[in-house]
Design a protein around this motif. Structure first.
Motif, PDB file in Angstrom:
ATOM      1  N   UNK A   1       0.822  -1.215   0.000  1.00 28.77           N
ATOM      2  CA  UNK A   1       0.000   0.000   0.000  1.00 28.77           C
ATOM      3  C   UNK A   1       0.852   1.259   0.000  1.00 28.77           C
TER       4      UNK A   1
ATOM      5  N   UNK B   1       2.617   3.351  -3.949  1.00 28.52           N
ATOM      6  CA  UNK B   1       2.286   4.488  -4.824  1.00 28.52           C
ATOM      7  C   UNK B   1       2.889   5.792  -4.325  1.00 28.52           C
ATOM      8  N   UNK B   2       2.836   5.985  -3.015  1.00 32.53           N
ATOM      9  CA  UNK B   2       3.388   7.175  -2.389  1.00 32.53           C
ATOM     10  C   UNK B   2       4.864   7.325  -2.758  1.00 32.53           C
TER      11      UNK B   2
ATOM     12  N   UNK C   1       5.509   8.155  -6.542  1.00 30.32           N
ATOM     13  CA  UNK C   1       5.323   9.557  -6.918  1.00 30.32           C
ATOM     14  C   UNK C   1       6.479  10.397  -6.387  1.00 30.32           C
ATOM     15  N   UNK C   2       6.846  10.137  -5.148  1.00 32.35           N
ATOM     16  CA  UNK C   2       7.935  10.880  -4.530  1.00 32.35           C
ATOM     17  C   UNK C   2       9.229  10.701  -5.321  1.00 32.35           C
TER      18      UNK C   2
ATOM     19  N   UNK D   1       9.511   9.970  -8.417  1.00 31.38           N
ATOM     20  CA  UNK D   1       9.404  10.657  -9.697  1.00 31.38           C
ATOM     21  C   UNK D   1       9.723  12.144  -9.532  1.00 31.38           C
ATOM     22  N   UNK D   2       9.160  12.739  -8.486  1.00 31.65           N
ATOM     23  CA  UNK D   2       9.395  14.163  -8.247  1.00 31.65           C
ATOM     24  C   UNK D   2      10.871  14.416  -7.972  1.00 31.65           C
TER      25      UNK D   2
ATOM     26  N   UNK E   1      12.934  14.369 -11.142  1.00 34.22           N
ATOM     27  CA  UNK E   1      12.802  15.585 -11.922  1.00 34.22           C
ATOM     28  C   UNK E   1      13.534  16.735 -11.270  1.00 34.22           C
TER      29      UNK E   1
ATOM     30  N   UNK F   1       3.709   2.356  11.781  1.00 35.61           N
ATOM     31  CA  UNK F   1       3.133   3.641  11.388  1.00 35.61           C
ATOM     32  C   UNK F   1       4.228   4.638  11.119  1.00 35.61           C
ATOM     33  N   UNK F   2       3.879   5.637  10.347  1.00 34.07           N
ATOM     34  CA  UNK F   2       4.874   6.625   9.937  1.00 34.07           C
ATOM     35  C   UNK F   2       5.441   7.351  11.153  1.00 34.07           C
TER      36      UNK F   2
ATOM     37  N   UNK G   1      10.748   9.732 -20.382  1.00 34.01           N
ATOM     38  CA  UNK G   1       9.607  10.568 -20.747  1.00 34.01           C
ATOM     39  C   UNK G   1       9.605  11.919 -20.041  1.00 34.01           C
ATOM     40  N   UNK G   2      10.724  12.274 -19.466  1.00 32.60           N
ATOM     41  CA  UNK G   2      10.742  13.549 -18.747  1.00 32.60           C
ATOM     42  C   UNK G   2      10.892  14.723 -19.716  1.00 32.60           C
TER      43      UNK G   2
ATOM     44  N   UNK H   1      11.688  22.577  -3.395  1.00 36.51           N
ATOM     45  CA  UNK H   1      11.031  21.276  -3.453  1.00 36.51           C
ATOM     46  C   UNK H   1      11.968  20.194  -2.932  1.00 36.51           C
TER      47      UNK H   1
ATOM     48  N   UNK I   1      12.460  20.305   0.840  1.00 34.30           N
ATOM     49  CA  UNK I   1      11.294  19.731   1.493  1.00 34.30           C
ATOM     50  C   UNK I   1      11.345  18.197   1.420  1.00 34.30           C
TER      51      UNK I   1
ATOM     52  N   UNK J   1      10.420   4.187   7.256  1.00 36.45           N
ATOM     53  CA  UNK J   1       9.089   3.579   7.207  1.00 36.45           C
ATOM     54  C   UNK J   1       9.077   2.361   6.280  1.00 36.45           C
TER      55      UNK J   1
ATOM     56  N   UNK K   1      -1.904  10.069  -2.674  1.00 34.04           N
ATOM     57  CA  UNK K   1      -1.265   8.979  -1.943  1.00 34.04           C
ATOM     58  C   UNK K   1      -0.742   9.481  -0.605  1.00 34.04           C
ATOM     59  N   UNK K   2      -0.994   8.718   0.446  1.00 32.75           N
ATOM     60  CA  UNK K   2      -0.360   8.967   1.732  1.00 32.75           C
ATOM     61  C   UNK K   2       0.575   7.795   1.992  1.00 32.75           C
TER      62      UNK K   2
ATOM     63  N   UNK L   1       0.470   5.562   4.057  1.00 34.39           N
ATOM     64  CA  UNK L   1      -0.228   4.338   4.429  1.00 34.39           C
ATOM     65  C   UNK L   1      -1.024   3.729   3.280  1.00 34.39           C
TER      66      UNK L   1
ATOM     67  N   UNK M   1      -3.210   4.443  -0.845  1.00 31.79           N
ATOM     68  CA  UNK M   1      -3.666   5.275  -1.943  1.00 31.79           C
ATOM     69  C   UNK M   1      -5.068   5.737  -1.562  1.00 31.79           C
TER      70      UNK M   1
ATOM     71  N   UNK N   1       3.220  20.790 -17.379  1.00 29.07           N
ATOM     72  CA  UNK N   1       3.890  20.027 -16.302  1.00 29.07           C
ATOM     73  C   UNK N   1       4.354  20.961 -15.203  1.00 29.07           C
TER      74      UNK N   1
ATOM     75  N   UNK O   1       5.570  21.072 -10.818  1.00 32.01           N
ATOM     76  CA  UNK O   1       5.784  20.435  -9.519  1.00 32.01           C
ATOM     77  C   UNK O   1       5.773  21.522  -8.461  1.00 32.01           C
TER      78      UNK O   1
ATOM     79  N   UNK P   1       3.645  17.211  -1.579  1.00 30.11           N
ATOM     80  CA  UNK P   1       4.109  17.659  -2.881  1.00 30.11           C
ATOM     81  C   UNK P   1       3.069  17.305  -3.948  1.00 30.11           C
TER      82      UNK P   1
ATOM     83  N   UNK Q   1       1.292  13.701  -3.121  1.00 27.80           N
ATOM     84  CA  UNK Q   1       1.762  12.931  -1.974  1.00 27.80           C
ATOM     85  C   UNK Q   1       1.644  13.834  -0.750  1.00 27.80           C
TER      86      UNK Q   1
END
Lengths: 288, 135
Positions: free
Chosen positions: A41, A44-45, A48-49, A51-52, A55, A138-139, A204-205, A217, A220, A231, B10-11, B13, B15, B41, B43, B68, B79
């Motif tokens: 679970x 996905x988080x 995405x992270x 990917x960011x 970039x 947990x986080x 694909x960037x 960014x 952060x 985690x 998404x968190x 824990x 989606x 695009x 960010x 973000x 996220x």
């Protein structure tokens, strides 16, 4: 030669052991499913992270941050992530073998899981802090561990932090390994465990706008990276622990069942022998 | 040309949200920001506040924490450490959490702790604001 009564007693004792290991196997199996799902679970988080981050790093120039500072290593801290309980095969043993390779004087330990703390105390190593984590990590628990390590590093009490934990491969395979944690290495190669490097991403960037700037960014991101790293490691450790326990309890149940089978056979043979003997005695008595 | 945009929240824990929507309004670090399909695009950083999902004439409201945002022409990926739909917010519990955090701030605590309490205070406030606005 055992008496039939001894055999009966042994069979009874083994079968009650088998009952317990069977129950533990069931419990571990259900916890294992939950732990493995939790590990999935979170993906996905992280994706995405990641990917960011990819970039942002392609866009920034020189970037300095205290967490990236590389120093000569005089003292190191190790975050040792073990299980709370035993009965999970070689899992803890493998971890501690890795941990034992480090020099006692220049290494301090941060532990998660009761067994890890016990190991450090038993072998007379230096313990800085002891943490726990629940069956579903947990986080917040990860954040506490990461914050402790970060403080040590930023106050220059240690020059390097490593993690020793178990990586979950699948139900049958878990791998004890050491990971670099601090200083955060070459940020271009920033990696989060449990995620395969996604090479197709690079292709694909096209350029993105950053608001307010890539540096902000990235700063952060870096401040949260450590928490997420820990985690993911915790999730992996938990999934490994439950899997290892499930498998070892399954083996225990199976060998107990094997023993019961053998003993029952022996018992029946003995009983049969006794009956035959008695019959012969009776028959012998009659022919006289 | 696609006239919807994929919203993924998404968190750590789970989606939380993954659907095609018409438009997203989200609290960016430089102000409230509306994202339509075919966006350039982008960010940016997310701050605690209200996220509005516009979907086939209806609006859905969510309270989000910091995080973000990645926008591509067909997708918005967020996220964040918190994302709760307005009808899932337990106002009483959140109000209690807010007061606890506020009380904690008045005590003598380390600067690190101040930061974490402040963060949880901001999360509580975001939830309360969203909840009270849509009663």
């Amino acid at each position: 030669m055992h008496s039939p009564r001894d055999l009966r007693r042994r069979i009874r004792s083994i079968s009650s052991t088998a009952q317990i290991t069977k129950a533990m196997q069931m419990v571990a199996a259900s916890k294992m499913r939950k732990a493995q799902q939790a590990a999935l679970a979170g993906r996905p988080f992280v994706r995405v992270l990641y990917r960011i981050q990819r970039e942002a790093t392609t866009r920034m120039g020189e970037f300095a941050h205290p967490l990236l500072e590389v120093r000569e290593v005089h003292k190191r801290a190790i975050i040792l992530i073990g299980a709370d309980k035993g009965l999970c095969g070689a899992l803890n043993g493998n971890l501690f073998r890795l941990a034992a390779e480090f020099d006692t004087q220049s290494t301090v330990f941060i532990t998660a899981g009761r067994r890890a703390a016990q190991f450090v105390a038993r072998t007379g190593r230096q313990l800085v802090a002891e943490f726990t984590y629940a069956d579903t990590p947990r986080i917040a628990e990860a954040r506490a561990i990461a914050a402790c390590a970060r403080d040590l590093f930023l106050k220059k009490e240690v020059d390097e932090v490593r993690i020793i934990a178990t990586r979950f491969v699948n139900t049958l395979t878990q791998q004890a390994l050491g990971l670099e944690f601090l200083p955060v290495g070459q940020i271009k190669a920033l990696k989060i465990p449990g995620v395969r490097s996604e090479e197709e991403l690079a292709a694909d960037i096209t350029e993105s706008i950053f608001e307010p700037s890539p540096e902000v960014v990235l700063r952060y991101l870096l401040s949260h990276y450590l928490d997420i790293f820990v985690y993911q490691v915790l999730l992996n450790a938990k999934a490994s622990e439950q899997s290892a326990r499930m498998v070892s309890m399954k083996n225990a149940t199976e060998s107990a069942e094997g023993l019961i089978k053998d003993l029952t056979l022996e018992y029946n043979k003995l009983r049969q022998g006794n009956i035959t003997k008695e019959l012969l005695e009776i028959a012998g008595g009659q022919s006289d | 040309m696609a006239n919807t945009i994929r919203l993924e929240i998404a968190t750590p824990e789970a989606m939380v949200y993954s659907e095609d929507v018409d438009m997203v309004t989200l609290p960016g670090v430089e102000g409230q920001m509306g994202v339509l399909p075919q966006h350039v695009r982008l960010i940016t950083q997310l701050v605690p506040g209200e996220l509005i999902v516009h979907q086939s004439g209806r609006d859905e409201f969510m309270a989000v924490g910091e995080g973000l945002v990645e926008v591509t022409n067909e997708r918005v990926s967020i996220v964040t450490n918190m994302a709760i739909a307005v009808d899932k917010i337990d106002e009483v519990a959140v109000e209690e959490a807010r007061q606890r955090a506020a009380a904690r701030l008045r005590e003598k605590i380390s600067s690190e702790e101040v930061a974490s309490v402040n963060a949880s205070l901001a999360r509580s406030l975001a939830q309360l604001n969203v909840k009270r606005r849509h009663r």
